[in-house]
Write a protein that holds these residues in place. Structure first.
Motif, PDB file in Angstrom:
ATOM      1  N   LEU A 119      50.571  40.527  48.832  1.00 21.08           N
ATOM      2  CA  LEU A 119      49.463  39.881  49.896  1.00 21.08           C
ATOM      3  C   LEU A 119      49.870  39.984  51.502  1.00 21.08           C
ATOM      4  N   PRO A 160      46.924  41.748  55.426  1.00 23.49           N
ATOM      5  CA  PRO A 160      45.739  40.867  55.374  1.00 23.49           C
ATOM      6  C   PRO A 160      44.367  41.481  54.875  1.00 23.49           C
ATOM      7  N   LYS A 178      44.800  41.249  50.986  1.00 24.13           N
ATOM      8  CA  LYS A 178      44.720  39.710  50.610  1.00 24.13           C
ATOM      9  C   LYS A 178      43.229  39.580  50.355  1.00 24.13           C
ATOM     10  N   CYS A 179      42.560  39.847  51.501  1.00 21.28           N
ATOM     11  CA  CYS A 179      40.912  39.561  51.705  1.00 21.28           C
ATOM     12  C   CYS A 179      40.332  40.157  50.577  1.00 21.28           C
ATOM     13  N   LYS A 196      41.246  38.395  47.194  1.00 15.78           N
ATOM     14  CA  LYS A 196      40.438  37.123  47.062  1.00 15.78           C
ATOM     15  C   LYS A 196      38.979  37.560  46.432  1.00 15.78           C
ATOM     16  N   ARG A 223      45.830  36.308  42.371  1.00 18.82           N
ATOM     17  CA  ARG A 223      46.776  35.475  43.383  1.00 18.82           C
ATOM     18  C   ARG A 223      47.408  34.278  42.540  1.00 18.82           C
TER      19      ARG A 223
END
Length: 451
Positions: free
Chosen positions: A200, A203, A206-207, A210, A287
């Motif tokens: 992660l 950025p 990570k997005c 999600k 996650r």
């Protein structure tokens, strides 16, 4: 410790050596001090079966015990000591390898968790079987057989499809490398503790992860519960047959998942997990890190116990379903719709758009929720419950229109403050208890309901 990333140490350092393959690879080691950076650049060297010593590493005076079993290099009481003068691979008298101890502790913890999961599923199935044998629960066995076979077939197709689509999404949309995708789909407990943090770190990744979790984990959640409601009203109309078939189906699934995690957790079975990961059907949230698979199992078990307890509460407090079919159909929807859509919408909105976050307790590595997600849970529970009341097959009492609002508030509170991954249990049980109290205290739900 082998790694694909650059390693950084601070003087003085003792790093335990532990390998799970036939080669100990050293590509680049960066030594960092408070005053200067010293880089130890080596060509790719390996400790192979011949037990030759890699270039740049000094052989200790006393012999190092290296055991070769099935092509794997294992070491005991061995340390890699890094100092300003150089690097030495040698034995540390009287020192126990903490990595080996940690591995043993992890195995015990894993065994305990898997046994608990199996026992919880087994107890539920045995309890229902006992209720049937004792005459407390009637079951239409034809519907039970048809329902069980149909459920298994649908779940096999659904899990295979969602797992395949998530794998494709991780490669083509998230742009993960093949090795990173295999890490997600394999036995994650073998991964280093900082694996999730490294994954992660970007950025953009990570997005996108999600979004991936929302699409495939909650998408499967919505499909399964919506199908169950449809299934109950179309193929298996007998509530006892429905609950029993769901219970036995869950037991088979949990046992298969537990067996795959325990017996095939070694790195040597990594290629087999390209098939085994289909058992989880993308329910193992990325996650949640190394505990994603256990978290997925806990979610399935808590949901089945929630359905069972909600059914028991309804049996104990409401009239017979044969006498009040309309009441039971509405109550089933009011209990399950908030879990189906409210819980799902909370993650769909809160995960990518949540800005006002707060910590919660849970089983994953990242345990937090947001105020935006809580608002989504309320709306996701309120709208479907209003629709259920409006489309009821029988007219309802005027006061019943307030029931969706009360259940939406209750669902928001239970989803927010329950231990994460147990909301699948808490939400239906609390909703069923509230509906039962409402029916007793208000004087009914349907206009022709018995007092």
């Amino acid at each position: 410790k082998s790694s694909r990333r650059q390693l950084r140490f601070s003087f003085p350092v003792v790093a335990m050596v532990r390998t799970g393959s036939s080669d100990l690879q050293m590509e680049r080691v960066a030594l960092k001090t408070s005053s200067t950076d010293v880089s130890l650049q080596t060509e790719q060297v390996a400790l192979k079966k011949s037990s030759t010593w890699p270039q740049g590493i000094q052989k200790p005076e006393d012999e190092l015990a290296v055991a070769l079993e099935n092509g794997a290099v294992t070491t005991e009481n061995v340390s890699l000591s890094v100092t300003a003068e150089g690097a030495t691979l040698g034995s540390t008298p009287g020192h126990k390898d903490k990595s080996l101890l940690t591995s043993a502790e992890d195995d015990r913890s894993l065994a305990c968790a898997l046994v608990i999961c199996i026992l919880l599923s087994l107890v539920q199935a045995v309890t229902l079987s006992g209720a049937v044998a004792g005459g407390f629960l009637s079951v239409d066995w034809v519907q039970f057989g048809e329902g069980t076979a149909f459920l298994i077939a649908v779940e096999v197709i659904r899990r295979s499809a969602t797992a395949f689509l998530r794998s494709l999404f991780l490669r083509s949309v998230v742009h993960l490398e093949a090795e990173q995708v295999y890490d997600i789909e394999g036995p994650r407990l073998n991964l280093p503790p900082d694996w999730l943090a490294d994954l992660l770190a970007s950025p953009s990744i990570k997005c996108r992860l999600k979004v991936c979790d929302v699409l495939f984990r909650k998408g499967g959640h919505v499909f399964t519960l919506t199908f169950t409601l449809f299934f109950n009203g179309w193929l298996v109309t007998d509530s006892g047959a429905l609950v029993l078939s769901l219970s036995y189906g869950s037991l088979v699934l949990i046992c298969a998942q537990a067996a795959s995690i325990w017996f095939f957790r070694a790195e040597s079975y990594r290629s087999l997990w390209r098939l085994l990961y289909l058992l989880f059907g993308a329910t193992d949230r990325v996650r949640d890190g190394r505990f994603g698979q256990r978290n997925a199992m806990a979610g399935s078990i808590s949901m089945m116990w929630g359905v069972l307890f909600a059914y028991i509460i309804a049996l104990a407090s409401l009239p017979s379903s044969e006498d009040e079919e309309g009441l039971w159909n509405l109550v089933t929807q009011l209990v399950m719709l908030p879990l189906t859509y409210g819980d799902a919408l909370g993650e769909i909105v809160g995960t990518p758009f949540g800005r006002h976050k707060f910590k919660v307790r849970g089983l994953g590595e990242i345990n937090e929720k947001s105020l935006e997600g809580c608002a989504a849970v309320f709306l996701g529970a309120l709208v479907p419950c209003f629709i259920a009341v409006a489309t009821s097959s029988q007219p309802v009492l005027p006061i019943t229109w307030a029931l969706p609002v009360a259940l939406s508030v209750l669902t928001t509170l239970t989803e927010t403050f329950s231990f994460r991954s147990t909301d699948n249990f808490v939400i239906p049980v609390c909703n069923a208890a509230f509906v039962a109290v409402w029916w007793r205290c208000v004087g009914g739900i349907m206009q022709d309901s018995s007092d």
